[in-house]
Design a protein around this motif. Structure first.
Motif, mmCIF file in Angstrom:
data_model
loop_
_atom_site.group_PDB
_atom_site.id
_atom_site.type_symbol
_atom_site.label_atom_id
_atom_site.label_comp_id
_atom_site.label_asym_id
_atom_site.label_seq_id
_atom_site.Cartn_x
_atom_site.Cartn_y
_atom_site.Cartn_z
ATOM 1 N N UNK A 145 13.063 -11.646 -7.211
ATOM 2 C CA UNK A 145 13.316 -10.202 -7.264
ATOM 3 C C UNK A 145 13.949 -9.778 -8.589
ATOM 4 N N UNK A 146 15.059 -10.402 -9.009
ATOM 5 C CA UNK A 146 15.636 -9.991 -10.299
ATOM 6 C C UNK A 146 14.718 -10.277 -11.483
ATOM 7 N N UNK A 147 13.905 -11.329 -11.371
ATOM 8 C CA UNK A 147 12.970 -11.629 -12.455
ATOM 9 C C UNK A 147 11.932 -10.517 -12.593
ATOM 10 N N UNK A 148 11.425 -10.032 -11.459
ATOM 11 C CA UNK A 148 10.446 -8.954 -11.492
ATOM 12 C C UNK A 148 11.051 -7.664 -12.043
ATOM 13 N N UNK A 149 12.314 -7.432 -11.756
ATOM 14 C CA UNK A 149 12.976 -6.234 -12.269
ATOM 15 C C UNK A 149 13.061 -6.242 -13.793
ATOM 16 N N UNK A 150 13.078 -7.441 -14.371
ATOM 17 C CA UNK A 150 13.158 -7.539 -15.828
ATOM 18 C C UNK A 150 11.883 -7.043 -16.504
ATOM 19 N N UNK A 151 10.768 -6.965 -15.768
ATOM 20 C CA UNK A 151 9.539 -6.442 -16.354
ATOM 21 C C UNK A 151 9.657 -4.957 -16.675
ATOM 22 N N UNK A 152 10.651 -4.301 -16.098
ATOM 23 C CA UNK A 152 10.881 -2.883 -16.365
ATOM 24 C C UNK A 152 12.011 -2.664 -17.367
ATOM 25 N N UNK A 153 12.493 -3.740 -17.962
ATOM 26 C CA UNK A 153 13.606 -3.627 -18.908
ATOM 27 C C UNK A 153 13.169 -2.859 -20.153
ATOM 28 N N UNK A 154 14.106 -2.181 -20.763
ATOM 29 C CA UNK A 154 13.789 -1.373 -21.945
ATOM 30 C C UNK A 154 13.630 -2.216 -23.206
ATOM 31 N N UNK A 155 14.079 -3.457 -23.156
ATOM 32 C CA UNK A 155 14.018 -4.318 -24.341
ATOM 33 C C UNK A 155 12.824 -5.264 -24.223
ATOM 34 N N UNK A 156 11.907 -5.191 -25.153
ATOM 35 C CA UNK A 156 10.679 -5.963 -25.109
ATOM 36 C C UNK A 156 10.890 -7.486 -25.104
ATOM 37 N N UNK A 157 11.835 -8.028 -25.873
ATOM 38 C CA UNK A 157 12.038 -9.485 -25.813
ATOM 39 C C UNK A 157 12.409 -9.973 -24.422
ATOM 40 N N UNK A 158 13.149 -9.163 -23.682
ATOM 41 C CA UNK A 158 13.523 -9.531 -22.317
ATOM 42 C C UNK A 158 12.286 -9.538 -21.423
ATOM 43 N N UNK A 159 11.448 -8.504 -21.550
ATOM 44 C CA UNK A 159 10.220 -8.417 -20.756
ATOM 45 C C UNK A 159 9.301 -9.595 -21.071
ATOM 46 N N UNK A 160 9.159 -9.898 -22.363
ATOM 47 C CA UNK A 160 8.278 -10.992 -22.782
ATOM 48 C C UNK A 160 8.730 -12.319 -22.194
ATOM 49 N N UNK A 161 10.027 -12.577 -22.216
ATOM 50 C CA UNK A 161 10.532 -13.843 -21.682
ATOM 51 C C UNK A 161 10.401 -13.902 -20.159
ATOM 52 N N UNK A 162 10.522 -12.768 -19.494
ATOM 53 C CA UNK A 162 10.325 -12.744 -18.040
ATOM 54 C C UNK A 162 8.885 -13.115 -17.699
ATOM 55 N N UNK A 163 7.931 -12.600 -18.473
ATOM 56 C CA UNK A 163 6.518 -12.954 -18.258
ATOM 57 C C UNK A 163 6.284 -14.435 -18.520
ATOM 58 N N UNK A 164 6.919 -14.941 -19.549
ATOM 59 C CA UNK A 164 6.762 -16.357 -19.898
ATOM 60 C C UNK A 164 7.273 -17.249 -18.766
ATOM 61 N N UNK A 165 8.390 -16.857 -18.173
ATOM 62 C CA UNK A 165 8.957 -17.626 -17.063
ATOM 63 C C UNK A 165 7.994 -17.630 -15.873
ATOM 64 N N UNK A 166 7.425 -16.483 -15.562
ATOM 65 C CA UNK A 166 6.481 -16.405 -14.438
ATOM 66 C C UNK A 166 5.289 -17.320 -14.673
ATOM 67 N N UNK A 167 4.750 -17.280 -15.885
ATOM 68 C CA UNK A 167 3.602 -18.118 -16.191
ATOM 69 C C UNK A 167 3.915 -19.595 -16.074
ATOM 70 N N UNK A 168 5.093 -19.983 -16.540
ATOM 71 C CA UNK A 168 5.492 -21.392 -16.468
ATOM 72 C C UNK A 168 5.755 -21.818 -15.033
ATOM 73 N N UNK A 169 6.387 -20.943 -14.254
ATOM 74 C CA UNK A 169 6.763 -21.288 -12.877
ATOM 75 C C UNK A 169 5.551 -21.545 -11.992
ATOM 76 N N UNK A 170 4.481 -20.763 -12.167
ATOM 77 C CA UNK A 170 3.341 -20.845 -11.230
ATOM 78 C C UNK A 170 2.176 -21.667 -11.774
ATOM 79 N N UNK A 171 2.282 -22.139 -12.990
ATOM 80 C CA UNK A 171 1.163 -22.876 -13.586
ATOM 81 C C UNK A 171 0.903 -24.170 -12.817
ATOM 82 N N UNK A 172 -0.309 -24.309 -12.300
ATOM 83 C CA UNK A 172 -0.702 -25.500 -11.530
ATOM 84 C C UNK A 172 0.286 -25.812 -10.405
ATOM 85 N N UNK A 173 0.766 -24.771 -9.746
ATOM 86 C CA UNK A 173 1.766 -24.929 -8.694
ATOM 87 C C UNK A 173 1.450 -23.951 -7.562
#
Length: 376
Positions: A145-173
């Protein structure tokens, strides 16, 4: 100091006779004899011995007890360390990954922290969830839940890293992929790549690229990929079709590669144990009357392959995109994903490159022969 004569007498009394060899004579000199000392403790210590150092606690100061060993007591005599803090114990023993994940997410979601601090916390979090067990624990620890909320953050580096975490977490899992869909993360990822017209957000190219990575990880080998793309009025299909003609090369390349992967897994059958979370989602999808259309048919119907052919024809020396697109279209042609006209257009383009152009795009040898056969 004990009397030396007493010590000598004690040693003599506790000395075993030296082993003799029959070949030896009884006239062996005293200096050749070896003494073997045995320690036979007695209930009462011999005068002159001492168990405790005089500086030790409880050592008698006078009398016969001064030489006797101390008796153990029922309770512990070790003093409690009042100076050990929880921080010191964490430093000594180390924190568990679960605690670290919670702490890092707390920093990342704290807007009072600097952007650098928040991004660093997300970097650390991403390294932690590279371990599949930690990625699977995100749902248990309520960190999606808090990770998804970061996709709405006003700072782009924060949003980018949240997306990166999602991709890493679910890759081949599969288990983590199920959690991503349970928390309805896919629409947020798609909206990060292409925000709605009403949105004031204009994500950076780097942010959109990381969101595309998250999209790719969410769809690869996912049993309900076709249903996921078709949800929300086929928002996923629309993003793929738009992505292959995106003005940014990095987006085009990733989208073309993803389409090739989806085409290849269209008739894929998962082998292995399927997590319960995935089974529940499949059953729920079936009960709700969801489509069971295969990926190739859906990509063809929604015009994704047509958009890819268009992007390939309009490409200007983007060699990586052209390689990814041609490979994806060749796979689609094998599975009847292209119209007769689309196959003709790809064939014409393929021959126009010639052997040298084909080789420049990494299409040579067996790959080139196979493509020749597909578009013959």
């Amino acid at each position: 100091m004990p009397d030396l004569n007493e010590l000598l007498a004690w040693a003599t009394a506790h000395t075993a006779p030296a082993a003799t060899n029959p070949a030896q004579t009884d006239s062996t000199s005293d200096q050749d004899q070896q003494l073997s000392i045995r320690f036979n403790p007695t209930p009462t210590p011999h005068p002159g011995s001492s168990t405790l150092h005089p500086s030790d606690p409880g050592h008698p100061t006078s009398g016969p007890e001064a030489l006797a060993p101390s008796e153990p007591t029922g309770g512990s005599t070790r003093a409690k360390r009042e100076d050990l803090t929880s921080e010191m114990l964490d430093l000594i023993l180390g924190k568990s990954d679960s605690i670290l994940m919670k702490e890092k997410m707390a920093i990342a979601t704290d807007k009072s922290k600097s952007i650098d601090e928040r991004v660093e916390a997300l970097d650390d979090f991403e390294m932690l969830i590279e371990l599949i067990d930690n990625a699977n624990n995100m749902a248990i620890l309520k960190l999606w839940q808090p990770l998804l909320q970061l996709l709405e953050d006003e700072h782009q580096p924060v949003v980018a890293h949240a997306c990166w975490i999602m991709g890493t977490a679910v890759q081949n899992n599969l288990k983590a992929q199920a959690a991503l869909y349970v928390f309805n993360a896919l629409p947020a990822i798609l909206s990060t790549i292409y925000p709605s017209a009403e949105s004031s957000s204009k994500p950076y190219t780097s942010t959109r690229a990381k969101a595309t990575y998250a999209l790719s990880s969410a769809l690869k080998h996912w049993p309900l990929a076709a249903a996921a793309l078709a949800s929300n009025d086929s928002q996923g299909h629309a993003v793929l079709a738009r992505g292959v003609v995106d003005p940014e090369p990095v987006i085009r390349r990733k989208m073309a590669f993803l389409i090739g992967t989806l085409t290849m897994q269209s008739d894929e059958k998962y082998e292995g144990e399927i997590p319960g979370e995935v089974i529940n989602l499949v059953e729920e999808h079936t009960k709700s009357g969801g489509r069971s259309e295969d990926l190739v048919s859906a990509l063809k119907r929604e015009g994704v392959y047509s958009a890819l052919v268009k992007g390939l024809k309009e490409s200007s020396d983007d060699i990586e995109f052209e390689e990814n697109a041609l490979r994806a279209l060749a796979k689609a042609a094998e599975k009847d994903g292209l119209t007769h006209e689309e196959k003709h257009d790809v064939k014409t383009l393929w021959h126009s490159w010639g052997p040298q152009g084909q080789e420049e795009r990494g299409l040579q040898g067996e790959d080139a022969s196979h493509i020749h056969k597909v578009f013959a």
